[in-house]
Design a protein around this motif. Structure first.
Motif, PDB file in Angstrom:
ATOM      1  N   ARG A  23      -1.787  10.090  -0.500  1.00 54.81           N
ATOM      2  CA  ARG A  23      -2.167  10.850   0.701  1.00 54.81           C
ATOM      3  C   ARG A  23      -1.193  11.990   0.965  1.00 54.81           C
ATOM      4  O   ARG A  23      -1.586  13.140   1.215  1.00 54.81           O
ATOM      5  CB  ARG A  23      -2.213   9.911   1.906  1.00 54.81           C
ATOM      6  CG  ARG A  23      -2.488  10.601   3.234  1.00 54.81           C
ATOM      7  CD  ARG A  23      -2.055   9.746   4.403  1.00 54.81           C
ATOM      8  NE  ARG A  23      -0.618   9.478   4.397  1.00 54.81           N
ATOM      9  CZ  ARG A  23      -0.004   8.652   5.234  1.00 54.81           C
ATOM     10  NH1 ARG A  23      -0.707   7.993   6.135  1.00 54.81           N
ATOM     11  NH2 ARG A  23       1.302   8.477   5.151  1.00 54.81           N
ATOM     12  N   ASN A  24       0.092  11.671   0.912  1.00 53.95           N
ATOM     13  CA  ASN A  24       1.111  12.666   1.261  1.00 53.95           C
ATOM     14  C   ASN A  24       1.178  13.815   0.267  1.00 53.95           C
ATOM     15  O   ASN A  24       1.668  14.900   0.611  1.00 53.95           O
ATOM     16  CB  ASN A  24       2.488  11.993   1.342  1.00 53.95           C
ATOM     17  CG  ASN A  24       2.582  10.982   2.465  1.00 53.95           C
ATOM     18  OD1 ASN A  24       1.674  10.858   3.283  1.00 53.95           O
ATOM     19  ND2 ASN A  24       3.685  10.249   2.507  1.00 53.95           N
ATOM     20  N   ASN A  71      -5.437  13.325   5.490  1.00 58.02           N
ATOM     21  CA  ASN A  71      -5.553  11.870   5.608  1.00 58.02           C
ATOM     22  C   ASN A  71      -6.502  11.307   4.562  1.00 58.02           C
ATOM     23  O   ASN A  71      -7.345  10.457   4.854  1.00 58.02           O
ATOM     24  CB  ASN A  71      -6.041  11.484   7.018  1.00 58.02           C
ATOM     25  CG  ASN A  71      -5.894  10.000   7.280  1.00 58.02           C
ATOM     26  OD1 ASN A  71      -4.898   9.398   6.899  1.00 58.02           O
ATOM     27  ND2 ASN A  71      -6.885   9.398   7.920  1.00 58.02           N
ATOM     28  N   ASN A  72      -6.386  11.790   3.349  1.00 54.46           N
ATOM     29  CA  ASN A  72      -7.225  11.321   2.257  1.00 54.46           C
ATOM     30  C   ASN A  72      -6.346  10.936   1.067  1.00 54.46           C
ATOM     31  O   ASN A  72      -5.660  11.796   0.518  1.00 54.46           O
ATOM     32  CB  ASN A  72      -8.209  12.421   1.842  1.00 54.46           C
ATOM     33  CG  ASN A  72      -9.232  11.930   0.836  1.00 54.46           C
ATOM     34  OD1 ASN A  72      -9.504  10.742   0.759  1.00 54.46           O
ATOM     35  ND2 ASN A  72      -9.781  12.854   0.061  1.00 54.46           N
ATOM     36  N   PRO A  73      -6.321   9.638   0.716  1.00 51.09           N
ATOM     37  CA  PRO A  73      -7.085   8.526   1.280  1.00 51.09           C
ATOM     38  C   PRO A  73      -6.561   8.084   2.648  1.00 51.09           C
ATOM     39  O   PRO A  73      -5.398   8.289   2.961  1.00 51.09           O
ATOM     40  CB  PRO A  73      -6.903   7.412   0.251  1.00 51.09           C
ATOM     41  CG  PRO A  73      -5.587   7.724  -0.399  1.00 51.09           C
ATOM     42  CD  PRO A  73      -5.487   9.214  -0.432  1.00 51.09           C
ATOM     43  N   ASP A  74      -7.447   7.499   3.415  1.00 53.04           N
ATOM     44  CA  ASP A  74      -7.121   7.006   4.746  1.00 53.04           C
ATOM     45  C   ASP A  74      -6.379   5.675   4.609  1.00 53.04           C
ATOM     46  O   ASP A  74      -6.962   4.656   4.235  1.00 53.04           O
ATOM     47  CB  ASP A  74      -8.421   6.816   5.537  1.00 53.04           C
ATOM     48  CG  ASP A  74      -8.193   6.404   6.977  1.00 53.04           C
ATOM     49  OD1 ASP A  74      -7.232   5.658   7.258  1.00 53.04           O
ATOM     50  OD2 ASP A  74      -8.993   6.815   7.842  1.00 53.04           O
ATOM     51  N   LEU A  75      -5.091   5.695   4.913  1.00 56.44           N
ATOM     52  CA  LEU A  75      -4.241   4.519   4.700  1.00 56.44           C
ATOM     53  C   LEU A  75      -4.722   3.307   5.495  1.00 56.44           C
ATOM     54  O   LEU A  75      -4.745   2.182   4.979  1.00 56.44           O
ATOM     55  CB  LEU A  75      -2.801   4.852   5.093  1.00 56.44           C
ATOM     56  CG  LEU A  75      -1.765   3.772   4.807  1.00 56.44           C
ATOM     57  CD1 LEU A  75      -1.417   3.771   3.324  1.00 56.44           C
ATOM     58  CD2 LEU A  75      -0.504   3.984   5.638  1.00 56.44           C
ATOM     59  N   ILE A  76      -5.098   3.517   6.727  1.00 55.02           N
ATOM     60  CA  ILE A  76      -5.543   2.406   7.575  1.00 55.02           C
ATOM     61  C   ILE A  76      -6.829   1.806   7.025  1.00 55.02           C
ATOM     62  O   ILE A  76      -6.982   0.576   6.955  1.00 55.02           O
ATOM     63  CB  ILE A  76      -5.737   2.866   9.029  1.00 55.02           C
ATOM     64  CG1 ILE A  76      -4.460   3.513   9.577  1.00 55.02           C
ATOM     65  CG2 ILE A  76      -6.161   1.683   9.905  1.00 55.02           C
ATOM     66  CD1 ILE A  76      -3.238   2.637   9.523  1.00 55.02           C
ATOM     67  N   GLN A  77      -7.752   2.666   6.610  1.00 53.07           N
ATOM     68  CA  GLN A  77      -9.008   2.158   6.065  1.00 53.07           C
ATOM     69  C   GLN A  77      -8.768   1.388   4.774  1.00 53.07           C
ATOM     70  O   GLN A  77      -9.395   0.346   4.526  1.00 53.07           O
ATOM     71  CB  GLN A  77      -9.980   3.307   5.808  1.00 53.07           C
ATOM     72  CG  GLN A  77     -11.367   2.844   5.379  1.00 53.07           C
ATOM     73  CD  GLN A  77     -12.009   1.945   6.425  1.00 53.07           C
ATOM     74  OE1 GLN A  77     -12.105   2.305   7.593  1.00 53.07           O
ATOM     75  NE2 GLN A  77     -12.446   0.756   6.019  1.00 53.07           N
ATOM     76  N   ILE A 123       0.817  -1.225   0.000  1.00 51.03           N
ATOM     77  CA  ILE A 123       0.000   0.000   0.000  1.00 51.03           C
ATOM     78  C   ILE A 123       0.847   1.270   0.000  1.00 51.03           C
ATOM     79  O   ILE A 123       0.354   2.350   0.324  1.00 51.03           O
ATOM     80  CB  ILE A 123      -0.999   0.003   1.175  1.00 51.03           C
ATOM     81  CG1 ILE A 123      -0.279  -0.128   2.523  1.00 51.03           C
ATOM     82  CG2 ILE A 123      -2.031  -1.110   1.002  1.00 51.03           C
ATOM     83  CD1 ILE A 123      -1.212   0.046   3.728  1.00 51.03           C
ATOM     84  N   ASN A 124       2.115   1.182  -0.386  1.00 48.02           N
ATOM     85  CA  ASN A 124       2.959   2.373  -0.470  1.00 48.02           C
ATOM     86  C   ASN A 124       2.345   3.475  -1.337  1.00 48.02           C
ATOM     87  O   ASN A 124       2.410   4.656  -1.003  1.00 48.02           O
ATOM     88  CB  ASN A 124       4.333   2.004  -1.040  1.00 48.02           C
ATOM     89  CG  ASN A 124       5.304   1.521   0.012  1.00 48.02           C
ATOM     90  OD1 ASN A 124       4.896   1.005   1.049  1.00 48.02           O
ATOM     91  ND2 ASN A 124       6.579   1.662  -0.249  1.00 48.02           N
TER      92      ASN A 124
END
Length: 238
Positions: free
Chosen positions: A15-16, A21-27, A8-9
């Protein structure tokens, strides 16, 4: 059956690019698991240009499947991170500082003693260890004496040669995997595997425990959607 670990890099890169926080990496990681991914892979780098160290700690709490952390063990911060997080697997990659992406495996002959020293603390912590190698029999044989549990075959050369001569492209990988299995090593693979070349690779390289796929999978998801894309990749592995 070969397991699919989704890197998911690229989600973190997106996001960065805008902050927040969009997209939300954890989600996204949780959704990948829900859609059929059997593992989540990240490759944090010191400049944190995609995966941040804080992401790794957060993902460890969230991921329910296998968590695989890739990186350069010559960076003390990476070793400290992995030992603190204790993922199911660590994959050691011989990246140079600032390298855009991994582009070669370890010279397991020249770096034999170094790899033994690097692998030992991860093994003591109960973390399965894999090392990035090219499909060269001598490198596979030397890898078996480092203490690693698995090797990850670097597959960019296969991907480059596949369109013109698939049989020739996969030949060295078939031999490398067979020899690794003889020596008691597990076999992973990754780099530029895609919907176009994955099924042929999996059918010809046996045994194959796991593939780690990020760039191509995320690109495909732009067209097919993330859920459908993960299912398409899973079908290639059946």
């Amino acid at each position: 059956m070969t397991r699919l670990s989704v890197n998911i890099n690229k989600i973190a890169t997106l996001r960065n690019s805008r902050g927040g926080n969009n997209p939300d990496l954890i989600q996204v990681a949780l959704d990948c698991e829900r859609f059929g991914a059997q593992g989540i892979t990240v490759h944090p780098r010191p400049d944190e240009r995609h995966i941040r160290y804080a992401d790794v700690y957060a993902l460890k709490k969230a991921v329910k499947t296998e968590f695989n952390i890739e990186g350069n063990p010559l960076e003390a911060s990476f070793v400290e991170l992995v030992l603190a997080v204790k993922p199911e697997q660590v994959t050691l990659v011989p990246d140079a500082l600032g390298q855009i992406t991994s582009n070669h495996g370890w010279d397991t002959i020249q770096h034999q003693e170094l790899l033994k020293r690097l692998i030992a603390p991860f093994k003591e912590a109960g973390i399965r260890t894999s090392i990035f190698v090219d499909p060269v029999l001598e490198m596979v044989e030397a890898a078996a004496t480092t203490g690693t549990d698995r090797i990850e075959l670097y597959t960019e050369p296969y991907a480059n040669d596949f369109p013109t001569n698939p049989t020739q492209a996969v030949a060295a990988y078939r031999k490398a995997a067979f020899r690794a299995h003889q020596l008691g090593l597990g076999i992973n693979a990754g780099h530029d595997l895609s919907l176009e070349n994955l099924a042929f690779f999996q059918a010809n390289v046996n045994p194959l425990d796991e593939v780690s796929i990020g760039h191509a999978l995320i690109c495909d998801a732009l067209y097919y959607g993330l859920e459908n894309t993960i299912q398409l990749y899973r079908r290639q592995l059946k």
